[in-house]
Design an enzyme around this catalytic site. Structure first.
Site, short mmCIF file in Angstrom:
data_model
loop_
_atom_site.label_atom_id
_atom_site.label_comp_id
_atom_site.label_asym_id
_atom_site.label_seq_id
_atom_site.Cartn_x
_atom_site.Cartn_y
_atom_site.Cartn_z
N CYS A 150 25.62 47.07 5.72
CA CYS A 150 26.61 47.81 6.52
C CYS A 150 25.94 48.96 7.26
O CYS A 150 26.51 49.52 8.18
CB CYS A 150 27.71 48.33 5.65
N GLU A 168 31.04 43.09 14.84
CA GLU A 168 30.00 43.11 13.81
C GLU A 168 29.50 41.69 13.60
O GLU A 168 30.28 40.79 13.28
CB GLU A 168 30.57 43.65 12.50
N PHE A 200 29.72 41.04 -0.91
CA PHE A 200 28.60 40.24 -1.41
C PHE A 200 27.25 40.92 -1.19
O PHE A 200 26.27 40.59 -1.84
CB PHE A 200 28.60 38.86 -0.72
P1 NAD Z 1 34.90 40.66 2.59
O1 NAD Z 1 35.86 41.60 3.20
O2 NAD Z 1 35.00 39.21 2.94
O3 NAD Z 1 35.05 40.69 0.98
C1 NAD Z 1 35.00 41.91 0.26
C2 NAD Z 1 35.82 41.75 -1.02
O4 NAD Z 1 37.18 41.53 -0.67
C3 NAD Z 1 35.39 40.57 -1.90
O5 NAD Z 1 35.48 40.97 -3.25
C4 NAD Z 1 36.42 39.50 -1.57
O6 NAD Z 1 36.70 38.64 -2.66
C5 NAD Z 1 37.67 40.32 -1.24
N1 NAD Z 1 38.51 39.68 -0.22
C6 NAD Z 1 38.09 38.95 0.84
N2 NAD Z 1 39.15 38.55 1.57
C7 NAD Z 1 40.25 39.05 0.97
C8 NAD Z 1 41.65 39.00 1.26
N3 NAD Z 1 42.11 38.35 2.30
N4 NAD Z 1 42.48 39.66 0.42
C9 NAD Z 1 42.03 40.32 -0.65
N5 NAD Z 1 40.72 40.40 -0.97
C10 NAD Z 1 39.85 39.77 -0.18
O7 NAD Z 1 33.43 41.22 2.85
P2 NAD Z 1 32.04 40.52 2.54
O8 NAD Z 1 31.82 39.40 3.49
O9 NAD Z 1 31.89 40.26 1.08
O10 NAD Z 1 31.03 41.74 2.89
C11 NAD Z 1 30.55 41.99 4.17
C12 NAD Z 1 31.35 43.08 4.85
O11 NAD Z 1 31.34 44.24 4.05
C13 NAD Z 1 30.76 43.50 6.18
O12 NAD Z 1 31.81 43.68 7.10
C14 NAD Z 1 30.08 44.84 5.89
O13 NAD Z 1 29.96 45.72 6.97
C15 NAD Z 1 31.00 45.38 4.85
N6 NAD Z 1 30.35 46.41 4.06
C16 NAD Z 1 30.67 47.70 4.32
C17 NAD Z 1 30.06 48.71 3.62
C18 NAD Z 1 30.38 50.14 3.90
O14 NAD Z 1 29.93 50.97 3.18
N7 NAD Z 1 31.14 50.47 4.93
C19 NAD Z 1 29.11 48.40 2.62
C20 NAD Z 1 28.81 47.07 2.37
C21 NAD Z 1 29.44 46.08 3.10
#
Ligand code: NAD
Length: 498
Positions: free
Chosen positions: A282, A384, A150
């Site tokens: 992130c 985190e 998101f």
């Molecule tokens: P999230 O893991 O909840 O969701 C990411 C994506 O995965 C979304 O499209 C979601 O629909 C999908 N998803 C969620 N749960 C799932 C499941 N159980 N099975 C399959 N798909 C699933 O992450 P978020 O809350 O949207 O984003 C925040 C996180 O992303 C933080 O941990 C942040 O550090 C990380 N992030 C990392 C980077 C990087 O470059 N390392 C960059 C941006 C964000």
């Protein structure tokens, strides 16, 4: 009645038929602003079919022509910049100029991808044997998938699809169900720029869509960005199905402040890096490692009034520095972390829970929090938080600061503020992190370098965008040819040698 969104498949807006919907909420008001359809397995499979059908002719389209679509896409991004930023702020909550940065950093990847004709050039060796030449080329993989979080509704999708597409692949984007509108708009602009139908598809959905994509044998590669537990699961599932995968996860980024650092510069850097976008980046700095008590005391003295003064409110207000958190659930989680830090014995110097902007009626607002005397055993240090909470850890010297960082499970970014070249060089050489800043707080690499962390911040070997992105979205083929034709000396039964 909230606006109902759609999928974008085969060049068309497609109504969701699963009868399952997610709510898209404006985090500044807590009000529902749209319903997003959550795709069924069948709907998701239809996107894979569309992308597979579009692949042969797109693969055979010369790279220069593929790049021309991206050149037009850049013009459209610039023309629609404000509208895109408003969409981001409405669904994510970040302040408008930060939302413009979200689009701009994504657009830089598109600018890099426009160099595909050059970037995809192979290698040629003449006369590897008598009358024998060899050349290596990079070819597209097929249907590629991107699953995005998101927190960067424009930039993270653009880490993926422009490069995948310019390399000759077709693509299915599954954006975060919390912020779906930007991805849909980007796909429409790509089509306005001349992209053929089926080359870029957007499937909105949740776990069901993701699982369908991971299981589908027609999908060749998966790029994921999100939280570590999901990243790890997606990487393992995708690779067990023989798909190429890269899965970027969570982070806990440290900034070391040495006694010789320009303290005012370090404080300015920390304010933006820890509290910008409400800490939902992130690459946010969530731990300041002050070397020596004198440095820590001086740092804290300067930080406290600044953290208290952060202007919190809706991202549409140009005076505001920090918008709301993404959901009420996440707000409660971050508040729990603040309570947990107090229970664990850290010293809470500024409590963001006290901050209530006038507009906060239903919005998910939280002020900045600042902890001192945080210990590595505490949950607020180990996990985190993904919110506006900065932990100060005191280290006696540089070696112990480095040891602390290297012992952490995450290794996304890390930075040091110092005036000493020896220390800076030792830090960049020895720190266990994928992206390092020297007097730079958020060392996000430019589009022509590659982005990725180490340790449990990335599953897979290949980072995103830049040269690694080209490598990820192509496979290598090496061709050895003999001209003139004919094996003149009969058959050889041993390995060919010169
Ligand atoms: P999230 O893991 O909840 O969701 C990411 C994506 O995965 C979304 O499209 C979601 O629909 C999908 N998803 C969620 N749960 C799932 C499941 N159980 N099975 C399959 N798909 C699933 O992450 P978020 O809350 O949207 O984003 C925040 C996180 O992303 C933080 O941990 C942040 O550090 C990380 N992030 C990392 C980077 C990087 O470059 N390392 C960059 C941006 C964000």
């Amino acid at each position: 009645m909230a606006n109902t969104l759609y999928h974008f498949i085969n060049g068309l807006r497609v109504e969701g038929r699963s009868e399952r919907f997610g709510e898209v909420v404006d985090p500044a008001t807590g009000q529902s602003i749209a319903r997003v359809p959550l795709a069924s397995a069948k709907e998701t499979a239809s996107a894979v079919e569309a992308a597979a059908a579009a692949f042969p002719s797109w693969r055979d389209t010369p790279p220069m022509r593929r790049a021309r679509v991206l050149f037009r896409f850049i013009e459209l991004l610039n023309e629609n910049m404000n509208e895109l930023a408003q969409l981001i702020t409405a669904e994510h909550g970040k302040v408008l100029n930060d939302a413009i940065g979200d689009v701009t950093r994504g657009m830089e990847i598109v600018e890099f991808a426009c160099g595909a004709p050059h970037l995809l050039k192979g290698h040629f060796s003449e006369n590897v044997g008598t009358d024998v030449d060899s050349h290596s080329i990079r070819q597209p993989l097929g249907v590629c998938v991107g699953i995005t979080p998101f927190n960067f509704p424009a930039m993270v999708p653009m880490w993926m699809f422009p490069l995948a597409i310019v390399c000759g692949n077709t693509f299915i984007l599954k954006p975060s169900e919390k912020v779906p509108s930007t991805a849909l708009r980007l796909a429409e602009l790509m089509h306005q720029a001349g992209l053929p139908a089926g080359v870029l598809n957007v499937v909105n959905g949740d776990q069901e869509a993701v699982c369908t994509l991971l299981e589908n044998p027609g999908v060749a590669a998966v790029s994921f960005v999100g939280s570590t537990p999901v990243a790890e699961r997606i990487y393992r599932t995708a690779t067990s199905k023989n798909k190429r995968a890269q899965a970027l996860g969570g982070a806990k980024n440290h900034m070391v402040i040495m006694p010789d650092a320009d303290l005012d510069g370090a404080v300015n850097a920390l304010m933006g890096a820890a509290y910008g976008a409400a800490g939902e980046r992130c690459m946010a700095i969530s731990v300041a490692v002050a070397v020596g008590d004198k440095t820590a005391d001086a740092l804290i003295e300067r930080l406290m009034p600044r953290v208290r003064a952060i202007k919190v409110g809706p991202g549409t207000d140009s005076e505001v520095e920090m918008g709301p958190l993404i959901t009420g659930e996440h707000l409660a989680r971050v508040k729990d972390y603040v309570a947990c830090g107090v229970e664990e014995g850290a010293k809470l110097l500024v409590d963001g829970r006290d901050v209530k902007p006038a507009e906060s009626a239903g919005g998910f607002f939280l002020g900045g929090s600042l902890f001192d005397r945080v210990a590595p055993t505490m949950r607020i240090y180990r996990e985190e938080i993904f919110g506006p909470v900065l932990c100060v850890v005191r280290a006696p010297n540089f070696a112990s600061a480095l040891e602390l960082i290297n012992a952490h499970e995450f290794g996304n970014g890390s930075s040091i503020f110092t005036r000493d070249g020896d220390t800076a060089r030792a830090f960049s050489s020895q720190v266990q992190a994928g992206m390092v800043g020297i007097n730079v707080p958020i060392p996000v690499p430019m589009s022509y370098h590659s982005f990725g962390g180490w340790k449990r911040s990335l599953f897979g070997d290949v980072h995103m965008h830049g040269p690694e992105g080209i490598r990820f979205y192509t496979k290598l083929k090496t061709i050895t040819s003999r001209w003139p034709t004919g094996l003149r000396n009969g058959a050889d039964f041993h390995m060919p040698t010169l």
